[in-house]
Design a protein around this motif. Sequence first.
Motif, PDB file in Angstrom:
ATOM      1  N   SER A 296       0.831  -1.203   0.000  1.00 32.20           N
ATOM      2  CA  SER A 296       0.000   0.000   0.000  1.00 32.20           C
ATOM      3  C   SER A 296       0.866   1.253   0.000  1.00 32.20           C
ATOM      4  O   SER A 296       0.564   2.233  -0.695  1.00 32.20           O
ATOM      5  N   LYS A 297       1.931   1.202   0.765  1.00 35.90           N
ATOM      6  CA  LYS A 297       2.826   2.360   0.808  1.00 35.90           C
ATOM      7  C   LYS A 297       3.559   2.559  -0.518  1.00 35.90           C
ATOM      8  O   LYS A 297       3.743   3.684  -0.969  1.00 35.90           O
TER       9      LYS A 297
ATOM     10  N   LYS B 213       3.323   5.758  -3.220  1.00 35.10           N
ATOM     11  CA  LYS B 213       4.444   6.512  -3.762  1.00 35.10           C
ATOM     12  C   LYS B 213       4.395   6.562  -5.282  1.00 35.10           C
ATOM     13  O   LYS B 213       4.652   7.608  -5.892  1.00 35.10           O
ATOM     14  N   LEU B 214       4.064   5.428  -5.891  1.00 36.28           N
ATOM     15  CA  LEU B 214       4.020   5.379  -7.355  1.00 36.28           C
ATOM     16  C   LEU B 214       2.906   6.273  -7.890  1.00 36.28           C
ATOM     17  O   LEU B 214       3.050   6.902  -8.940  1.00 36.28           O
ATOM     18  N   LEU B 215       1.796   6.330  -7.158  1.00 38.04           N
ATOM     19  CA  LEU B 215       0.703   7.230  -7.547  1.00 38.04           C
ATOM     20  C   LEU B 215       1.177   8.678  -7.458  1.00 38.04           C
ATOM     21  O   LEU B 215       0.957   9.476  -8.367  1.00 38.04           O
ATOM     22  N   ASP B 216       1.850   9.012  -6.348  1.00 36.46           N
ATOM     23  CA  ASP B 216       2.345  10.379  -6.161  1.00 36.46           C
ATOM     24  C   ASP B 216       3.318  10.768  -7.273  1.00 36.46           C
ATOM     25  O   ASP B 216       3.339  11.900  -7.741  1.00 36.46           O
TER      26      ASP B 216
ATOM     27  N   LEU C 187       3.466   7.462 -11.796  1.00 39.74           N
ATOM     28  CA  LEU C 187       3.892   6.322 -12.620  1.00 39.74           C
ATOM     29  C   LEU C 187       2.762   5.317 -12.822  1.00 39.74           C
ATOM     30  O   LEU C 187       2.760   4.555 -13.781  1.00 39.74           O
ATOM     31  N   ILE C 188       1.812   5.307 -11.893  1.00 38.49           N
ATOM     32  CA  ILE C 188       0.646   4.449 -12.048  1.00 38.49           C
ATOM     33  C   ILE C 188      -0.599   5.268 -11.745  1.00 38.49           C
ATOM     34  O   ILE C 188      -0.521   6.354 -11.169  1.00 38.49           O
ATOM     35  N   GLU C 189      -1.766   4.730 -12.146  1.00 32.37           N
ATOM     36  CA  GLU C 189      -3.027   5.342 -11.749  1.00 32.37           C
ATOM     37  C   GLU C 189      -3.963   4.223 -11.336  1.00 32.37           C
ATOM     38  O   GLU C 189      -3.774   3.074 -11.713  1.00 32.37           O
ATOM     39  N   SER C 190      -4.956   4.569 -10.538  1.00 34.33           N
ATOM     40  CA  SER C 190      -5.853   3.543 -10.025  1.00 34.33           C
ATOM     41  C   SER C 190      -7.214   3.661 -10.690  1.00 34.33           C
ATOM     42  O   SER C 190      -7.592   4.721 -11.187  1.00 34.33           O
ATOM     43  N   TYR C 191      -7.926   2.557 -10.725  1.00 39.51           N
ATOM     44  CA  TYR C 191      -9.285   2.561 -11.264  1.00 39.51           C
ATOM     45  C   TYR C 191     -10.081   1.497 -10.535  1.00 39.51           C
ATOM     46  O   TYR C 191      -9.522   0.621  -9.885  1.00 39.51           O
TER      47      TYR C 191
ATOM     48  N   TYR D 205      -7.765  -1.189  -8.467  1.00 37.62           N
ATOM     49  CA  TYR D 205      -6.798  -1.755  -9.403  1.00 37.62           C
ATOM     50  C   TYR D 205      -5.836  -0.669  -9.887  1.00 37.62           C
ATOM     51  O   TYR D 205      -6.090   0.520  -9.741  1.00 37.62           O
ATOM     52  N   PHE D 206      -4.735  -1.124 -10.480  1.00 39.43           N
ATOM     53  CA  PHE D 206      -3.727  -0.180 -10.975  1.00 39.43           C
ATOM     54  C   PHE D 206      -3.417  -0.427 -12.441  1.00 39.43           C
ATOM     55  O   PHE D 206      -3.510  -1.554 -12.925  1.00 39.43           O
ATOM     56  N   ARG D 207      -3.046   0.663 -13.112  1.00 37.07           N
ATOM     57  CA  ARG D 207      -2.479   0.541 -14.450  1.00 37.07           C
ATOM     58  C   ARG D 207      -1.340   1.546 -14.580  1.00 37.07           C
ATOM     59  O   ARG D 207      -1.252   2.504 -13.807  1.00 37.07           O
ATOM     60  N   LEU D 208      -0.460   1.307 -15.569  1.00 36.87           N
ATOM     61  CA  LEU D 208       0.680   2.199 -15.766  1.00 36.87           C
ATOM     62  C   LEU D 208       0.250   3.454 -16.514  1.00 36.87           C
ATOM     63  O   LEU D 208      -0.561   3.391 -17.436  1.00 36.87           O
TER      64      LEU D 208
END
Lengths: 161, 161
Positions: B67-68, B72-75, B78-82, B92-95
Amino acid sequence: MSQQEKIMEEFRSVFNKLVWLNRGEMEEALKGHKSSEVHCIEYIGKHVDPNVTRLAEAFYMTRGAISKITKKLLDKGLIESYQSSENKKEIYFRLTPEGRNVFEIHENLHRSFRERDDVVFEKVSAEQYASMSRFLDAYNRHLDAEIDKQGIMLQDRPNPE
Amino acid sequence: MSQQEKIMEEFRSVFNKLVWLNRGEMEEALKGHKSSEVHCIEYIGKHVDPNVTRLAEAFYMTRGAISKITKKLLDKGLIESYQSSENKKEIYFRLTPEGRNVFEIHENLHRSFRERDDVVFEKVSAEQYASMSRFLDAYNRHLDAEIDKQGIMLQDRPNPE
DNA sequence: CTCATTTTGTTTCCTTGTCAACAAAAATTA
DNA sequence: TAATTTTTGTTGACAAGGAAACAAAATGAG
């Protein structure tokens, strides 16, 4: 996926499972001692004049980390330190009777892991052993050479300041 | 030392060197991204609808840790969630394009690791591959069964309170 | 449907290990 | 020998990951 990748993937999977499974059993059997502490005890019990630097090299860890672990082991009375008369800088370790006890428990547990996995290994023929060993030796030598190369590259980097 | 122990020792040695060497090169090539972050990016790039729980299972890590990392990757963008319309709980995540870029760099680096080690693998015969794969498969299945056993034992423990 | 249980993701606290700076001793060089 | 460099061990600041507690959503039993 290439043969190489397939093998390495299975390799990695086996390794991760082993680490996870054995650590769990180990920490259950040796409550109160972390697996890194037990690793140090094992190394100290099996080598002559081990010091912080040797331990760090053996475990691919920093001297700082090992220093903290040995400090804990000293506090717990599982190891004791001694020095040679010729060298006042290096500090060596040996097991106390209590440490020797943990060492033995650890050895027994290792034996039980070995027995647990015997079913897999008893199906391996002598030729298979030899073949795998040849491969692993070659891979080890190759990686040693690559690590050397890396080390030289890091050392040769000109200092910016 | 038994054949079994010898093999496992070499096995362990190869594995540790690989991790150490590759992580070093990886973090040099992808400055600013930790290797655990890159691992997550790799997994997210290669699976459908990955979420925190899947990532944790894949890497033998806790959901909290993952989760942490995903935070960081969201911040970093580099990734986004849906989320799906049927399930308001799972995330879920995608690049993102930037994440895809890191993914590609990582893939190339992996290729270079493979090429670096080709000299070792090109000496391995088809029969050797088959033999090793049989062994690793058997070991993997054995460990899966043991982990299952362990899981059941932990679950069946009567609750003391 | 209703209530209990399980799953999922997040957060806080704690432990462990790294990194960098340091001091003391040893080794090397001039 | 004297001065410099390297080795060794320790420490403090920091980052990563685990354990546990928690809330929200999903699942299951009745």
